[in-house]
Design a protein around this motif. Structure first.
Motif, mmCIF file in Angstrom:
data_model
loop_
_atom_site.group_PDB
_atom_site.id
_atom_site.type_symbol
_atom_site.label_atom_id
_atom_site.label_comp_id
_atom_site.label_asym_id
_atom_site.label_seq_id
_atom_site.Cartn_x
_atom_site.Cartn_y
_atom_site.Cartn_z
ATOM 1 N N LYS A 8 -7.698 1.161 -0.082
ATOM 2 C CA LYS A 8 -7.630 0.684 0.820
ATOM 3 C C LYS A 8 -8.743 1.283 1.677
ATOM 4 O O LYS A 8 -9.346 1.127 2.682
ATOM 5 C CB LYS A 8 -5.999 0.101 1.206
ATOM 6 C CG LYS A 8 -6.193 -0.505 2.321
ATOM 7 C CD LYS A 8 -5.626 -1.031 3.243
ATOM 8 C CE LYS A 8 -5.002 -1.525 4.701
ATOM 9 N NZ LYS A 8 -4.044 -1.886 5.076
ATOM 10 N N PRO B 4 1.049 5.579 1.060
ATOM 11 C CA PRO B 4 -0.238 6.656 1.366
ATOM 12 C C PRO B 4 0.006 8.299 0.039
ATOM 13 O O PRO B 4 0.495 8.096 -0.884
ATOM 14 C CB PRO B 4 0.434 7.477 2.374
ATOM 15 C CG PRO B 4 1.325 7.200 2.233
ATOM 16 C CD PRO B 4 1.814 5.706 2.109
ATOM 17 N N THR C 116 -4.699 5.955 1.505
ATOM 18 C CA THR C 116 -4.095 5.025 1.314
ATOM 19 C C THR C 116 -4.234 3.960 -0.126
ATOM 20 O O THR C 116 -5.891 2.964 0.228
ATOM 21 C CB THR C 116 -4.293 3.989 2.654
ATOM 22 O OG1 THR C 116 -3.804 5.122 3.621
ATOM 23 C CG2 THR C 116 -2.918 3.174 1.996
ATOM 24 N N TYR C 117 -3.203 3.866 -1.191
ATOM 25 C CA TYR C 117 -4.144 2.804 -1.659
ATOM 26 C C TYR C 117 -3.165 2.045 -1.862
ATOM 27 O O TYR C 117 -2.235 1.078 -1.095
ATOM 28 C CB TYR C 117 -3.462 4.211 -3.549
ATOM 29 C CG TYR C 117 -4.161 4.613 -3.630
ATOM 30 C CD1 TYR C 117 -5.052 4.837 -4.678
ATOM 31 C CD2 TYR C 117 -3.115 6.196 -4.288
ATOM 32 C CE1 TYR C 117 -6.138 6.189 -4.766
ATOM 33 C CE2 TYR C 117 -4.249 7.515 -4.204
ATOM 34 C CZ TYR C 117 -5.109 7.108 -4.961
ATOM 35 O OH TYR C 117 -5.310 8.376 -5.573
ATOM 36 N N THR D 184 1.060 -1.466 0.161
ATOM 37 C CA THR D 184 0.086 -0.143 -0.013
ATOM 38 C C THR D 184 0.991 1.075 -0.264
ATOM 39 O O THR D 184 1.858 1.709 0.669
ATOM 40 C CB THR D 184 -0.956 0.294 1.057
ATOM 41 O OG1 THR D 184 -0.497 0.108 2.742
ATOM 42 C CG2 THR D 184 -1.734 -1.507 1.064
ATOM 43 N N ARG E 192 -7.382 13.177 2.606
ATOM 44 C CA ARG E 192 -5.996 11.796 2.004
ATOM 45 C C ARG E 192 -6.616 10.049 2.829
ATOM 46 O O ARG E 192 -7.296 10.189 2.841
ATOM 47 C CB ARG E 192 -5.201 12.075 3.657
ATOM 48 C CG ARG E 192 -4.628 12.948 3.704
ATOM 49 C CD ARG E 192 -3.835 13.300 5.391
ATOM 50 N NE ARG E 192 -3.369 14.777 5.431
ATOM 51 C CZ ARG E 192 -4.063 16.126 5.921
ATOM 52 N NH1 ARG E 192 -5.474 15.644 6.050
ATOM 53 N NH2 ARG E 192 -3.253 16.584 6.103
#
Length: 105
Positions: A63, A13, A30-31, A11, A28
């Motif tokens: 995510k 950010p 998270t991928y 993951t 903001r």
């Protein structure tokens, strides 16, 4: 050796600066670090589905995100309805943030 095969983060950010609809805000999130091959496999699975493409892709690559909208199809659809284009911005942010770039030299 600094770069090792299979050692990429799972993951990552990101903070997206979003402007539109008379507001400027930061999102903001998270991928998931999805590989192009994983995205291609996911696209094949989505073929023929009635699920809306962009919101579904947001759910596949994100995510978590710091927002009042739920990270569900309903929440992403509501977010897109209130802020048209946000799904596209989230997807563009994924590709831009995931892309390796050269610093210096």
């Amino acid at each position: 050796m600094g770069i090792k095969k299979g050692n990429a983060p799972k993951t990552f950010p990101a903070e997206l600066e979003l402007v539109g609809g008379g507001e400027s805000s930061k999102l903001r999130l998270t991928y998931h670090n999805r590989k192009p091959s994983e995205l291609a496999d996911w696209l094949k699975e989505l073929e023929g589905s009635d699920a809306p493409f962009l919101p579904s892709m947001v759910l596949h690559i994100v995510k978590s995100m710091e927002t009042d909208y739920s990270l569900s199809l309903e929440g992403v659809l509501e977010m897109e309805d209130e802020r048209p284009g946000i799904c596209d911005a989230i997807i563009a942010g994924f590709h831009q943030t995931r892309r390796v770039t050269l610093q210096g030299n």
